[in-house]
Scaffold this motif. Structure first.
Motif, PDB file in Angstrom:
ATOM      1  N   TYR A 206       0.862  -1.199   0.000  1.00  0.00           N
ATOM      2  CA  TYR A 206       0.000   0.000   0.000  1.00  0.00           C
ATOM      3  C   TYR A 206       0.890   1.237   0.000  1.00  0.00           C
ATOM      4  O   TYR A 206       2.086   1.159   0.296  1.00  0.00           O
ATOM      5  CB  TYR A 206      -0.925   0.011   1.226  1.00  0.00           C
TER       6      TYR A 206
ATOM      7  N   TRP B 247      -4.374   0.871  -1.657  1.00  0.00           N
ATOM      8  CA  TRP B 247      -3.862  -0.429  -2.108  1.00  0.00           C
ATOM      9  C   TRP B 247      -3.245  -0.337  -3.492  1.00  0.00           C
ATOM     10  O   TRP B 247      -3.773   0.343  -4.365  1.00  0.00           O
ATOM     11  CB  TRP B 247      -4.976  -1.484  -2.082  1.00  0.00           C
ATOM     12  N   ARG B 248      -2.144  -1.060  -3.695  1.00  0.00           N
ATOM     13  CA  ARG B 248      -1.411  -0.927  -4.961  1.00  0.00           C
ATOM     14  C   ARG B 248      -1.692  -2.062  -5.941  1.00  0.00           C
ATOM     15  O   ARG B 248      -1.119  -2.097  -7.029  1.00  0.00           O
ATOM     16  CB  ARG B 248       0.078  -0.797  -4.670  1.00  0.00           C
TER      17      ARG B 248
END
Ligand SMILES: Cc1cc2nc3c(=O)[nH]c(=O)nc-3n(C[C@H](O)[C@H](O)[C@H](O)COP(=O)(O)OP(=O)(O)OC[C@H]3O[C@@H](n4cnc5c(N)ncnc54)[C@H](O)[C@@H]3O)c2cc1C
Length: 390
Positions: free
Chosen positions: A42, A61-62
């Motif tokens: 994140y 969030w990635r």
């Protein structure tokens, strides 16, 4: 034992950037990511800024799993065998690799006192705990006037909480900003209702009657409910050290982000790299470096490396003020402040031997690339040459 083409140790922004770059460079190679954090990668900057201003948690969030990487979360790597090319976690599980990236970041410096009421602020779980506590009418002590201390003090104050800030130096950000700017930030924080105590460190913390009694270096006692410590980080080099990797203020890497152990790379907060722009080795604990260097390491691992010559920028928010900055910001350097509006909008140049080493863009936006060019320029620069330049 899973055997990955690429094994990433760490689950922060650097790890995520590396996984994404690997996937572009090598569509087929298997990627494993082992992170001590129970959450997938994140963005950390919102933990002390945007999430306190109402940004939804979903935004941080990635989405690393979109790369197809297998995420092993809540797992800490405790050993690497560079000959056998495998890593082992604290539960005894092993992971094989062809190329391994150390993206282990840093751990907050701790006080010598142990207390449930002290939060060493770094992770999403730290955010959740502090954010929940900030809903209650509690009194908070924030230790440290650096990036984390100043941002968390502002976040808690914006949440309407009572905040006392202990800053051992003469002012907030005193190691980074010129003295007059640092003093003006003290005033600004006081105007916002933060009880800023400069020249005051922490001598002791004791529980008493449900409170944490903070004793300052001048002997004052401050009863608070929660202490948030922003005392900087130390790079997580233990596993690298055990694997025989050269360490010197972080994990030493070459310009392709390789360590001195074959097929082991490092990037992000933990990595010590050479900056041609500044002519020195450095370790940078900022987002742009994590993203850019992580991606560069991923490409390098996939055989498409290019020398990492990026000079990272960084930024911070202090209530309604903010800045972007690039290069070496060290209050001990000579500075020239080119204010449009004193302490509200302007550019501060950090100089050494007639060259610009760093540029602080105080409430000035979109000038980072021009600032980088000035740092690359041999100069010589004087105040007159710099006035109205950016
Ligand atoms: C609250 C906060 C606000 C910030 N705001 C800004 C900002 O405004 N601007 C800016 O430029 N920068 C900011 N930063 C800094 C920036 O977020 C960091 O530079 C960046 O997160 C570093 O990423 P990293 O992946 O290298 O390291 P980390 O984020 O430290 O990630 C390291 C990861 O490795 C894992 N790990 C460590 N050891 C092991 C092990 N042995 N085995 C498995 N996993 C391990 C950890 O659990 C973690 O997931 C902020 C940082 C924080 C904490």
């Amino acid at each position: 034992m899973p055997d990955y083409s690429y094994l990433i140790v760490g689950g922060g922004m650097t790890a995520d950037a590396a996984a994404k770059a690997i996937r572009v460079a090598d569509p087929k190679g298997s990627i494993g990511l082992v992170s001590a954090d129970p959450h997938p990668p994140y963005d950390r900057p919102p933990l002390s800024k945007a999430l306190w201003k109402g940004e939804p948690e979903e935004k941080i969030w990635r989405n690393t799993d979109a790369t197809g990487a297998v995420l092993h979360l809540g797992r800490r790597i405790t050993g690497i065998d560079p000959r056998g090319k495998q890593a082992t976690d604290a539960n005894g599980a092993t992971y094989g690799y062809s190329k391994l990236l150390l993206a282990t970041g840093g751990t907050p410096r701790r006080l010598k006192f142990d207390s449930e009421q002290i939060i060493y602020y770094r992770t999403f779980d730290d955010y959740r705990r502090l954010h929940a506590l900030a809903r209650e009418q509690l009194r908070f002590a924030v230790l440290g006037g650096g990036f984390i201390g100043s941002e968390i003090a502002a976040a808690l104050r914006m949440a309407g909480r009572e905040v006392v800030m202990l800053v051992p130096e003469d002012g907030i950000g005193a190691r980074v900003y010129p003295a007059d700017l640092s003093r003006s930030i003290n005033d600004y924080y006081r105007e916002q209702g933060v009880d800023v105590r400069t020249g005051e460190g922490l001598a002791d913390v004791r529980p008493r009657g449900g409170k944490a009694i903070v004793k300052t270096t001048s002997g004052k006692e401050l009863p608070v409910d929660i202490v948030v410590a922003g005392l900087g980080i130390t790079p997580n080099v233990d596993v690298a050290e055990q694997a025989g990797v050269h360490i010197d203020n972080g994990i030493v890497v070459d310009e392709l982000l390789r360590t001195d152990v074959p097929d082991i790379f490092a990037a992000g907060d933990v990595a010590n790299f050479y900056s041609p722009a500044l002519g020195t080795r450095m370790r940078v604990e900022h987002e742009d470096n994590a993203n850019t260097m992580g991606a560069a390491a991923g490409r390098s691992m996939a055989g498409q490396g290019k020398p990492y010559h990026h000079l990272p920028f960084f930024y911070s928010d202090l209530f309604e003020r903010g800045y972007e900055a690039v290069g070496e910001l060290d209050a001990r350097l000579d500075t020239f402040s080119d204010w449009k509006d004193p302490f509200t909008e302007g550019v501060i140049y950090y100089l050494k031997g007639g060259r610009v080493r760093g540029v602080l863009l105080w409430n000035v936006w979109g000038k980072v690339d021009e600032a980088r060019k000035l740092i690359a320029d041999q100069g010589p620069f004087t105040a007159e040459r710099l006035r109205d330049r950016l």
